[in-house]
Motif scaffolding. Structure first.
Motif, mmCIF file in Angstrom:
data_model
loop_
_atom_site.group_PDB
_atom_site.id
_atom_site.type_symbol
_atom_site.label_atom_id
_atom_site.label_comp_id
_atom_site.label_asym_id
_atom_site.label_seq_id
_atom_site.Cartn_x
_atom_site.Cartn_y
_atom_site.Cartn_z
ATOM 1 N N ALA A 1 0.932 -1.119 -0.049
ATOM 2 C CA ALA A 1 0.061 -0.276 -0.486
ATOM 3 C C ALA A 1 0.748 1.342 -0.340
ATOM 4 O O ALA A 1 2.100 1.231 0.948
ATOM 5 N N PHE A 2 0.214 1.983 -0.871
ATOM 6 C CA PHE A 2 0.769 3.466 -1.122
ATOM 7 C C PHE A 2 0.178 4.246 -1.037
ATOM 8 O O PHE A 2 -0.455 4.619 -2.224
ATOM 9 N N GLU A 3 0.387 5.862 -0.458
ATOM 10 C CA GLU A 3 -0.496 6.658 -1.250
ATOM 11 C C GLU A 3 0.550 7.389 -1.729
ATOM 12 O O GLU A 3 0.877 8.443 -1.803
ATOM 13 N N LYS A 4 -0.702 7.881 -2.847
ATOM 14 C CA LYS A 4 -0.309 8.756 -3.505
ATOM 15 C C LYS A 4 -0.993 10.240 -2.959
ATOM 16 O O LYS A 4 -1.749 10.993 -2.097
ATOM 17 N N SER A 5 0.037 11.392 -3.487
ATOM 18 C CA SER A 5 -0.241 12.844 -2.881
ATOM 19 C C SER A 5 -1.053 12.673 -4.090
ATOM 20 O O SER A 5 -1.504 12.728 -5.271
ATOM 21 N N VAL A 6 -1.621 14.666 -3.741
ATOM 22 C CA VAL A 6 -2.601 15.525 -4.345
ATOM 23 C C VAL A 6 -2.234 15.111 -6.267
ATOM 24 O O VAL A 6 -2.814 15.744 -6.883
ATOM 25 N N ASP A 7 -0.752 15.701 -5.946
ATOM 26 C CA ASP A 7 -0.108 16.551 -7.038
ATOM 27 C C ASP A 7 -0.202 15.235 -8.407
ATOM 28 O O ASP A 7 -0.332 15.655 -9.351
ATOM 29 N N SER A 8 -0.576 13.905 -7.624
ATOM 30 C CA SER A 8 -0.484 12.563 -8.218
ATOM 31 C C SER A 8 -1.999 12.367 -9.414
ATOM 32 O O SER A 8 -2.509 11.479 -9.555
ATOM 33 N N PHE A 9 -2.983 12.451 -8.577
ATOM 34 C CA PHE A 9 -4.434 12.289 -8.651
ATOM 35 C C PHE A 9 -4.719 12.444 -10.027
ATOM 36 O O PHE A 9 -5.688 11.585 -10.268
ATOM 37 N N ASN A 10 -4.475 13.390 -10.547
ATOM 38 C CA ASN A 10 -4.777 13.062 -12.267
ATOM 39 C C ASN A 10 -4.139 11.860 -12.902
ATOM 40 O O ASN A 10 -4.334 12.282 -14.441
ATOM 41 N N ASP A 11 -2.720 11.749 -12.555
ATOM 42 C CA ASP A 11 -2.477 10.538 -13.047
ATOM 43 C C ASP A 11 -3.632 9.325 -13.031
ATOM 44 O O ASP A 11 -3.750 8.542 -13.984
ATOM 45 N N PHE A 12 -4.161 9.201 -11.974
ATOM 46 C CA PHE A 12 -4.934 8.382 -11.821
ATOM 47 C C PHE A 12 -6.921 8.492 -12.162
ATOM 48 O O PHE A 12 -7.177 7.359 -12.339
ATOM 49 N N PHE A 13 -7.155 9.668 -11.454
ATOM 50 C CA PHE A 13 -8.121 10.472 -12.253
ATOM 51 C C PHE A 13 -8.281 11.607 -13.259
ATOM 52 O O PHE A 13 -7.794 12.479 -12.217
ATOM 53 N N THR A 14 -8.409 11.149 -14.098
ATOM 54 C CA THR A 14 -7.945 12.419 -15.468
ATOM 55 C C THR A 14 -9.764 13.274 -15.080
ATOM 56 O O THR A 14 -10.468 13.041 -14.873
#
Length: 171
Positions: free
Chosen positions: A62-75
């Motif tokens: 498990a790895f927590e993603k930062s807000v800065d990377s959210f758009n890599d997953f949620f276009t």
């Protein structure tokens, strides 16, 4: 005489039952509802919700993603309308497990984000259906719900339990 004594016993029983408890059923139900609402309305962080899930349900690497990377997953996710968030993925990519709790500035923003998160879910289904078919059940039972200003997305080995944990915070 026997009837008189029986009447006294019945009267005493009725009085003792009536005097016990002090609360009517309606008053007790109201107190229970108020206590539940107070517990749900307490302030909490999205990271507390995801931590509670991870305490009970394992997500490999498990790895927590930062807000800065959210758009890599949620276009097209409007990260500017987020006021709090916590998003975990399986860092290796070998498993589809993900948990996300997003708090938006208002219910309208949360509802507007729902199609973006649904798109992510559909993308994951397309990927894992053939990549690791034995893990596909997690995606079939995925949870994606909006509650007021919150949106939560759960893909785990126990989506029902994960949802219960979220609801213990959000209601």
């Amino acid at each position: 005489m026997k009837r008189f004594i029986a009447g006294l016993i019945i009267a005493a029983s009725v009085l003792s039952v009536a005097s016990c408890g002090g609360n009517t059923a309606a008053e007790t139900k109201k107190q229970e509802t108020e206590a539940t609402e107070a517990a749900v309305k307490k302030e909490f962080k999205a990271s507390e919700v995801t931590a509670a899930i991870l305490d009970e349900i394992t997500i490999a690497s498990a790895f927590e993603k930062s807000v800065d990377s959210f758009n890599d997953f949620f276009t097209d996710l409007d990260t500017e309308s987020l006021t709090d968030s916590s998003y975990y993925i399986c860092a290796s990519g070998a498993f589809p497990d993900e948990i996300a709790v997003f708090k938006f500035k208002d219910a309208e923003a949360a509802k507007a984000a729902e199609p973006t998160v649904k798109e992510r879910l559909e993308s994951q289904k397309a990927t894992y259906e053939t990549y690791t078919p034995d893990e596909f059940y997690k995606l079939e039972g995925a949870v994606l719900e909006v509650k007021d200003e919150y949106l939560y997305y759960l893909v785990t080995s126990d989506n029902d339990r994960a949802k219960e944990i979220v609801k213990s915070f959000i209601g």
